[in-house]
Design a protein around this motif. Structure first.
Motif, mmCIF file in Angstrom:
data_model
loop_
_atom_site.group_PDB
_atom_site.id
_atom_site.type_symbol
_atom_site.label_atom_id
_atom_site.label_comp_id
_atom_site.label_asym_id
_atom_site.label_seq_id
_atom_site.Cartn_x
_atom_site.Cartn_y
_atom_site.Cartn_z
ATOM 1 N N ARG A 678 92.696 61.268 -16.128
ATOM 2 C CA ARG A 678 91.535 60.395 -15.882
ATOM 3 C C ARG A 678 90.309 61.270 -15.635
ATOM 4 N NH1 ARG A 678 92.470 55.297 -11.966
ATOM 5 N NH2 ARG A 678 93.479 56.756 -10.531
ATOM 6 N N GLY A 679 89.329 61.167 -16.514
ATOM 7 C CA GLY A 679 88.085 61.887 -16.328
ATOM 8 C C GLY A 679 87.129 61.121 -15.434
ATOM 9 N N PRO A 680 86.007 61.753 -15.054
ATOM 10 C CA PRO A 680 85.058 61.109 -14.127
ATOM 11 C C PRO A 680 84.122 60.133 -14.843
ATOM 12 C CG PRO A 680 84.277 63.277 -14.721
ATOM 13 C CD PRO A 680 85.610 63.121 -15.388
ATOM 14 N N GLY A 681 83.550 59.230 -14.056
ATOM 15 C CA GLY A 681 82.446 58.402 -14.531
ATOM 16 C C GLY A 681 82.814 57.205 -15.375
ATOM 17 N N LEU A 682 84.098 56.843 -15.485
ATOM 18 C CA LEU A 682 84.483 55.674 -16.278
ATOM 19 C C LEU A 682 84.171 54.398 -15.503
ATOM 20 C CD1 LEU A 682 87.948 56.931 -17.563
ATOM 21 C CD2 LEU A 682 85.899 56.581 -18.959
ATOM 22 N N GLU A 688 93.911 51.732 -16.487
ATOM 23 C CA GLU A 688 95.231 51.595 -17.110
ATOM 24 C C GLU A 688 96.180 52.724 -16.732
ATOM 25 O OE1 GLU A 688 92.995 54.126 -20.187
ATOM 26 O OE2 GLU A 688 92.537 52.556 -18.723
ATOM 27 N N VAL A 689 95.626 53.853 -16.264
ATOM 28 C CA VAL A 689 96.453 55.043 -16.057
ATOM 29 C C VAL A 689 97.520 54.860 -14.980
ATOM 30 C CG1 VAL A 689 96.391 57.443 -15.224
ATOM 31 C CG2 VAL A 689 94.823 56.687 -17.028
ATOM 32 N N PRO A 690 97.192 54.380 -13.760
ATOM 33 C CA PRO A 690 98.251 54.283 -12.729
ATOM 34 C C PRO A 690 99.416 53.401 -13.157
ATOM 35 C CG PRO A 690 96.078 54.025 -11.754
ATOM 36 C CD PRO A 690 95.883 53.989 -13.241
ATOM 37 N N GLU A 691 99.107 52.244 -13.789
ATOM 38 C CA GLU A 691 100.195 51.336 -14.173
ATOM 39 C C GLU A 691 101.021 51.915 -15.311
ATOM 40 O OE1 GLU A 691 100.888 46.788 -15.810
ATOM 41 O OE2 GLU A 691 99.044 47.280 -14.721
ATOM 42 N N ALA A 692 100.351 52.491 -16.344
ATOM 43 C CA ALA A 692 101.091 53.054 -17.475
ATOM 44 C C ALA A 692 101.910 54.265 -17.033
ATOM 45 C CB ALA A 692 100.126 53.447 -18.590
ATOM 46 N N ALA A 693 101.325 55.116 -16.185
ATOM 47 C CA ALA A 693 102.057 56.294 -15.728
ATOM 48 C C ALA A 693 103.197 55.911 -14.797
ATOM 49 C CB ALA A 693 101.096 57.254 -15.019
ATOM 50 N N GLY A 694 103.021 54.813 -14.031
ATOM 51 C CA GLY A 694 104.043 54.397 -13.080
ATOM 52 C C GLY A 694 105.344 53.984 -13.732
ATOM 53 N N THR A 700 103.092 63.185 -15.388
ATOM 54 C CA THR A 700 102.092 63.991 -14.684
ATOM 55 C C THR A 700 100.751 63.282 -14.773
ATOM 56 O OG1 THR A 700 103.234 66.050 -15.215
ATOM 57 C CG2 THR A 700 100.896 66.212 -14.626
ATOM 58 N N VAL A 701 100.114 63.046 -13.640
ATOM 59 C CA VAL A 701 98.805 62.397 -13.610
ATOM 60 C C VAL A 701 97.773 63.401 -13.105
ATOM 61 C CG1 VAL A 701 97.419 60.519 -12.660
ATOM 62 C CG2 VAL A 701 99.834 60.138 -13.202
ATOM 63 N N LEU A 702 96.743 63.627 -13.897
ATOM 64 C CA LEU A 702 95.657 64.536 -13.525
ATOM 65 C C LEU A 702 94.390 63.721 -13.341
ATOM 66 C CD1 LEU A 702 96.306 67.419 -16.105
ATOM 67 C CD2 LEU A 702 97.132 67.250 -13.740
ATOM 68 N N GLU A 703 93.812 63.773 -12.147
ATOM 69 C CA GLU A 703 92.580 63.046 -11.870
ATOM 70 C C GLU A 703 91.795 63.800 -10.804
ATOM 71 O OE1 GLU A 703 93.765 59.189 -10.609
ATOM 72 O OE2 GLU A 703 95.218 59.924 -9.163
ATOM 73 N N HIS A 704 90.553 63.377 -10.616
ATOM 74 C CA HIS A 704 89.669 64.043 -9.656
ATOM 75 C C HIS A 704 89.607 65.550 -9.971
ATOM 76 C CE1 HIS A 704 89.849 60.158 -7.893
ATOM 77 N NE2 HIS A 704 91.095 60.305 -7.457
ATOM 78 N N ASP A 705 89.777 66.421 -8.966
ATOM 79 C CA ASP A 705 89.663 67.870 -9.207
ATOM 80 C C ASP A 705 90.807 68.428 -10.035
ATOM 81 O OD1 ASP A 705 87.271 68.201 -8.037
ATOM 82 O OD2 ASP A 705 88.004 69.025 -6.139
ATOM 83 N N ALA A 722 100.409 62.228 -24.492
ATOM 84 C CA ALA A 722 99.255 62.461 -23.622
ATOM 85 C C ALA A 722 98.321 61.271 -23.732
ATOM 86 C CB ALA A 722 98.528 63.737 -24.019
ATOM 87 N N HIS A 723 97.919 60.764 -22.585
ATOM 88 C CA HIS A 723 96.934 59.673 -22.544
ATOM 89 C C HIS A 723 95.714 60.207 -21.823
ATOM 90 C CE1 HIS A 723 95.716 55.310 -22.152
ATOM 91 N NE2 HIS A 723 94.886 55.917 -21.298
ATOM 92 N N LEU A 724 94.577 60.243 -22.508
ATOM 93 C CA LEU A 724 93.347 60.767 -21.912
ATOM 94 C C LEU A 724 92.324 59.648 -21.807
ATOM 95 C CD1 LEU A 724 94.592 63.244 -23.853
ATOM 96 C CD2 LEU A 724 92.699 64.430 -22.798
ATOM 97 N N ALA A 725 92.063 59.237 -20.577
ATOM 98 C CA ALA A 725 91.021 58.248 -20.306
ATOM 99 C C ALA A 725 89.788 59.016 -19.836
ATOM 100 C CB ALA A 725 91.481 57.262 -19.237
ATOM 101 N N ALA A 726 88.850 59.207 -20.733
ATOM 102 C CA ALA A 726 87.671 60.025 -20.405
ATOM 103 C C ALA A 726 86.552 59.657 -21.355
ATOM 104 C CB ALA A 726 88.005 61.512 -20.544
ATOM 105 N N HIS A 727 85.330 59.851 -20.884
ATOM 106 C CA HIS A 727 84.184 59.592 -21.754
ATOM 107 C C HIS A 727 84.231 60.526 -22.964
ATOM 108 C CE1 HIS A 727 81.863 56.559 -19.760
ATOM 109 N NE2 HIS A 727 81.879 57.212 -18.606
ATOM 110 N N GLY A 728 84.088 59.970 -24.148
ATOM 111 C CA GLY A 728 84.070 60.781 -25.362
ATOM 112 C C GLY A 728 82.671 60.879 -25.930
#
Length: 854
Positions: A678-682, A688-694, A700-705, A722-728
Motif C-alpha cells: 500500500r503506497g501513500p496518498g490513496l 482492498e489490501v487488508p481483506e485480500a491479504a487476510g 506479506t503486507v508492506l505499508e507506511h514506512d 503481487a498486489h500494488l495499491a499505489a498512485h501510478g
C-alpha cells in the motif's frame, strides 16, 4: 599547456604579456590566447591574437616561429569560413618551416583537409608528418597525428585501420600529461565504437570524454556532433535534435567557429528528419548547405544536400529533378569514398519508383544494394532495403521476403548488442520499411499465416529477451536513490503549494544521468533462440482464439487464429479507430467521477464503433472460448472490455503472439509467496489490501514506512502474486520513468528491471498503470511492457483514470476468483459481473485489462 590545462595556459599567457616581453615570447603568448579563443571562445578575438602573433614572429626574424603561427592561423581562418585565406596561410607556413616545425604544420594542414572533407590530401599530409615526428621522438604530436589519421580512416569507412591508429595513439597519450588530448582520444574511441556498431560502448566513451572535458572547463561542440550521430543510430532522434539545437545556441553565444555551426546544423537536420519533422530538417539543412558551400567544404556540402533531399521527399515532394539531385549526390559521395553513398542511391531509386520510372529505379537501387554484404549494420540494412525494392519492382514476392528477412536479421543482431530495453525498442524503427514491405508482399500473396509471421517478425522484439541488469553498478544505484528522494521532495512541495522549479530541474538532471547509465549497458542475451512459429501458436491455443491486428497502408488487417488455422479479415481505417479510442478515453475519465452518468451511452456507442473498425466481421466468429487480443502499438490504449463482443468474455491482451506464448509457458515459482503493498496518498488508503491479504496466512503486507522501494523490491523478487495499491504516473515523454508512488518516492520501470525475476502475477490497482508509449517500429515502453520479459506471466492494470472507491470492490472480487484457482483474465471477467452495475463501477471495470496468459 593549452591542451593540457587550458585555463591555466590562458592565465599564464596573459601574465607573460603584462611583463612587456620581447617579440618572440609575445608571439608565443598571443598564439596561446588565439588557440584558446579559437577552440573555446570567440573566433573573431582569436583571429586578432593570431595575426598579432604572426607579425611578432616576423619581427623576431624567426622563420620557424612564423611557420608555426601561420599553421594555427590557417586552422582558425578555415573554421571561420575563410577557406582560401586559410589554405594560403598553410602554403606560406609549409614554405617557411623546416624539419620538425614543417611536420607540425603538415599535421595541422591535414586536420584542415579533414575538416574540408578532402580525405586523400589529409592522409598524404599526415603520413608525411608522422614520419618526421616519430624520428624527432615528439610523443605528443605523433599521438595527435595518429588520432587524426584514425579519424580520417573512419570517415572513409576503414574501421580496422582507424582502430589500430587509435590504439597506438592511446598508448602514447598515457605517457603524457595532455589531459585535453586524452579526452579527445576517448571521444575518438567512442566514434570508432559507433562506426563498428557498438552503440552502448560509444555512448559510454562519449560520456566519459564529456566528464574529462568538464573538468578542464572546455566546450564540447565536436563531441555534441558525434553524440547526436550515436543518439540517432540508437533511435533517440528527438534527443539528438534537442542536443544539436542547444549546442548551436551555445556556439552562437560565444561567437564560435562557423565550421562547427555548419556541422551542428547538419546534425540537427539529420535528427529532425529521423524524428519525423521534415520541415525543421529542410530549414536546418538548407542553412548548412549554404555555410558549407561558402566554406568550400564540398564533402560536407554534399552530405547536407543528401539530408535536404531526404527531408523534401519526407514532406511529400517527388519529382524528376529530385531523382537527378539524389543521383548526383550519390555520385559525389561515391567519389569521396563516403559510406553514405548507398543511402543516396536508395533515395534516388525510391523516388524513381514513386514516379513509375522503373528502369532508372533499378539502376539506382542496384548501386545501393551493393552495401548489403559489408559495413556497419545500418549500411547493410540500407542495402537489403534496396534489394527488397528491386524485387518488388520485378514482381518477385519471394525476392522481397528473402531480402526483408536478411535485412531484419542484421537488425536483430544489432539490437541484441543493446542492453537497455529502451534502446532495443527504438532501434526497431530502422527496420520499419523492411517489415512493411514484407507484410505487403505477404498480403499480396494471399497467405494469412505468412502475414501473421511477418507481423510477429518485427512486433514486440524488445520482449524477446530481458534487459541487461547491472545490480553491481554503484553509480546507477546511487542515481536511482537520489532521483527517488528528489521526486518525493518535489511531490511534497506541490502538495504544500511551495515552488518546485529547482527540484524539477534536478529531477530532470538525474533522469538524464540514469538513462545515460542504462544506455551504456551492452546486451548479453541472444533472444530466446526461437523464431515465431505459427504452428506452435495454433497448437498451444487450444480453445482460445487469438486476434492479431496488423496495419497496412493505413487500414487494419484482422488475423483470426484458432482451430488450427489463420484467417484474414479487413478492418477499418486506423485513423478513425484512433479518433474513437480518444473519445472513449475522454469518456472514461469523466465517468471516473460521480455525476457523469449521462456520458455512459456515448461511451458505449463509441465502443460499438470501435468494434466495427477493429474487429469487423470477426466479432461474430470468436467462438465460445477465451480471447487474446494482440493490438499494434498505436492501439494500446483501447479498453478492449468495452467492445460489446468482448465484454462478457475471458479476455486478455498481449503485445505480441510470441510474448503470449512465452507467458503461457512460464511456470509459477515454488512457494507461492503473496505480497501486498500500500503506497501513500490513496483516497481509500488501499482499502482492498487488508481483506485480500487476510485470506492468506503467509501474505506479506508492506505499508507506511515498510513500503519503501528497496524493501518492496526485495519482497517482489520471485513472488507468486503481487498486489500494488499505489498512485501510478505514466510518463509519455519518458516511459521508462513511469512509476508507482512508494513511501520514499517513485518505484520506476528501471527499478523493476533490476529484479532477478519479477512476480509471476501482478495486480496494479491504480490509475494509468497499463498505459504504454509506442516507439520504434511497433514497440511499447512502460510498466507492463517492462514486466513481461522479466518472468511475469500475467498483469492486471488500468489504461485510464479510475474511481478509487470503485476499484475496491472490483479488486476484492478479482482476488476471490484468484483464490478459487481462476486465471487473471477469468477472475477479471467475473469481477466485472460482480460489482454494482452503475456507470462508475462499469467504467472502472472496462478500464482494467488482463495482460499475458497467467
Amino acid at each position: 599547456m593549452v591542451f593540457a590545462a587550458p585555463m591555466e595556459a590562458l592565465a599564464r599567457a596573459e601574465r607573460v604579456l603584462e611583463t612587456g616581453p620581447p617579440p618572440l615570447h609575445a608571439s608565443v603568448a598571443h598564439q596561446v590566447i588565439g588557440i584558446w579563443q579559437r577552440d573555446f571562445g570567440d573566433l573573431r578575438i582569436a583571429l586578432g591574437h593570431l595575426r598579432r602573433a604572426r607579425d611578432l614572429a616576423a619581427r623576431a626574424e624567426s622563420a620557424e616561429r612564423e611557420a608555426d603561427v601561420l599553421a594555427t592561423l590557417g586552422v582558425a581562418l578555415v573554421h571561420a569560413g575563410r577557406t582560401r585565406q586559410g589554405l594560403t596561410a598553410f602554403e606560406r607556413g609549409v614554405a617557411r618551416g623546416t624539419g620538425h616545425t614543417r611536420a607540425r604544420v603538415l599535421y595541422r594542414r591535414a586536420y584542415v583537409w579533414w575538416v574540408l572533407g578532402r580525405h586523400r590530401e589529409a592522409l598524404e599530409d599526415v603520413r608525411r608528418a608522422i614520419s618526421v615526428l616519430r624520428q624527432a621522438d615528439d610523443v605528443i604530436w605523433t599521438a595527435r597525428a595518429l588520432t587524426l589519421r584514425a579519424t580520417v580512416h573512419l570517415a572513409l569507412g576503414a574501421v580496422d585501420r582507424a582502430d589500430a591508429d587509435f590504439t597506438a595513439a592511446e598508448r602514447l597519450w598515457e605517457t603524457t600529461g595532455q589531459e585535453h588530448d586524452k579526452a579527445d582520444a576517448v571521444e575518438s574511441r567512442g566514434l570508432a565504437a559507433f562506426r563498428s556498431g557498438d552503440i552502448p560502448a560509444a555512448l559510454r566513451l562519449l560520456d566519459e570524454a564529456e566528464e574529462r572535458y568538464a573538468k578542464l572547463g572546455t566546450p564540447t561542440f565536436m563531441l555534441d556532433i558525434r553524440r547526436c550521430e550515436v543518439l540517432m543510430a540508437a533511435g533517440l532522434a528527438p534527443e539528438a535534435l534537442a542536443e544539436a539545437d542547444a549546442a548551436i545556441a551555445r556556439l552562437d553565444g560565444i561567437g564560435g567557429q562557423s565550421t562547427r555551426k555548419a556541422e551542428l546544423l547538419l546534425a540537427a537536420a539529420r535528427a529532425a528528419r529521423s524524428a519525423g519533422d521534415p520541415h525543421t530538417a529542410i530549414a536546418r539543412a538548407a542553412v548548412a548547405v549554404r555555410l558549407f558551400a561558402a566554406q568550400r567544404r564540398s564533402w560536407w556540402e554534399t552530405h547536407a544536400r543528401l539530408v535536404l533531399i531526404e527531408a523534401r521527399v519526407a514532406s511529400g515532394r517527388g519529382s524528376g529533378r529530385l531523382v537527378a539531385d539524389a543521383a548526383r549526390v550519390a555520385e559525389r559521395l561515391a567519389s569521396f569514398g563516403s559510406p553514405a553513398a548507398p543511402e543516396a542511391s536508395l533515395l534516388a531509386g525510391r523516388i524513381a519508383l514513386g514516379l513509375g520510372w522503373t528502369a532508372d529505379a533499378e539502376r539506382h537501387l542496384a548501386l545501393a544494394a551493393r552495401s548489403r554484404h559489408a559495413g556497419p549494420p545500418l549500411a547493410r540494412m540500407t542495402g537489403w532495403a534496396a534489394q527488397a525494392l528491386r524485387a518488388r519492382a520485378a514482381g518477385s514476392g519471394r525476392g522481397v521476403l528473402e531480402a526483408c528477412r536478411r535485412g531484419l536479421d542484421v537488425l536483430d543482431d544489432h539490437r541484441m548488442t543493446l542492453g537497455a530495453s529502451e534502446l532495443r525498442a527504438r532501434a526497431t524503427a530502422q527496420g520499419a520499411e523492411l517489415a512493411a514491405l514484407a507484410q505487403q508482399a505477404s498480403l499480396a500473396r494471399g497467405g494469412p499465416r505468412r502475414l501473421l509471421e511477418w507481423s510477429e517478425r518485427w512486433r514486440a522484439t524488445v520482449l524477446s529477451a530481458p534487459p541487461t541488469r547491472p545490480p553491481a553498478d554503484p553509480a546507477l544505484l546511487s542515481g536511482l536513490t537520489a532521483f527517488r528522494e528528489i521526486a518525493a521532495r518535489a511531490e511534497a512541495a506541490r502538495v504544500e503549494g511551495r515552488p518546485v522549479p529547482a527540484l524539477e530541474r534536478e529531477q530532470r538532471r538525474l533522469e538524464r544521468e540514469i538513462r545515460a547509465r542504462t544506455h551504456h549497458m551492452r546486451g548479453d542475451a541472444s533472444g530466446d533462440g526461437r523464431r515465431f512459429d505459427a504452428a506452435r501458436l495454433l497448437e498451444r491455443l487450444g480453445d482460445t482464439t487469438l486476434v492479431e491486428l496488423a496495419v497496412l497502408d493505413g487500414r487494419v488487417q484482422v488475423l483470426l487464429c484458432g482451430q488450427g488455422r489463420v484467417r484474414r479479415f479487413e478492418g477499418g481505417a486506423l485513423a478513425q479507430a484512433l479518433t474513437e479510442a480518444e473519445h472513449v478515453q475522454a469518456g472514461l475519465r469523466r465517468l471516473a467521477h460521480p455525476g457523469a452518468e449521462g456520458r455512459l451511452p456515448l461511451v458505449e456507442a463509441a465502443g460499438r464503433r470501435l468494434e466495427e473498425l477493429l474487429l469487423g466481421g470477426v466479432a461474430r466468429r470468436l467462438g465460445g472460448g477465451p480471447v487474446v487480443i494482440v493490438p499494434p502499438g498505436a492501439l494500446h490504449r483501447v479498453p478492449w472490455a468495452l467492445l460489446p463482443a468482448l465484454r462478457e468474455r475471458v479476455l486478455s491482451v498481449s503485445p505480441s503472439a510470441g510474448s503470449w506464448l512465452r507467458a503461457r509457458e512460464t511456470e509459477a515459482p515454488p512457494g507461492g509467496r503473496h505480497v501486498f503493498v500500500r503506497g501513500p496518498g490513496l483516497a481509500t488508503g488501499g482499502a482492498e489490501v487488508p481483506e485480500a491479504a487476510g485470506r492468506h496466512d503467509t501474505a506479506t503486507v508492506l505499508e507506511h514506512d515498510d513500503a519503501r522501494v528497496p524493501r518492496v523490491l526485495r519482497e517482489l523478487d520471485g513472488a507468486a502474486l503481487a498486489h500494488l495499491a499505489a498512485h501510478g504516473t505514466f510518463r509519455a515523454d519518458s516511459p521508462m520513468f513511469s512509476s508507482l508512488r512508494m513511501a520514499d518516492g517513485p518505484l520506476i520501470v528501471h527499478d523493476f528491471e533490476r529484479l532477478d525475476r519479477s512476480p509471476y502475477r501482478i495486480v496494479l490497482s491504480s490509475c494509468d498503470t497499463a498505459r504504454l508509449a509506442s516507439v520504434g517500429a511497433d514497440e511499447l515502453l512502460g510498466l507492463v511492457a517492462a514486466l513481461l520479459p522479466l518472468g511475469t506471466a500475467g498483469v492486471v492494470a488500468s489504461s485510464a483514470p479510475v474511481n478509487d472507491a470503485a476499484v475496491v470492490p472490483l479488486m476484492l472480487a478479482l482476488h476471490k476468483g484468484l483464490d478459487a484457482g481462476l486465471s487473471l483474465a477469468e477472475a477479471l471477467r467475473d469481477a466485472r459481473a460482480a460489482v454494482p452495475d452503475d456507470a462508475v463501477h462499469q467504467a472502472t471495470g472496462w478500464a482494467f485489462a488482463a495482460f499475458g496468459a497467467a
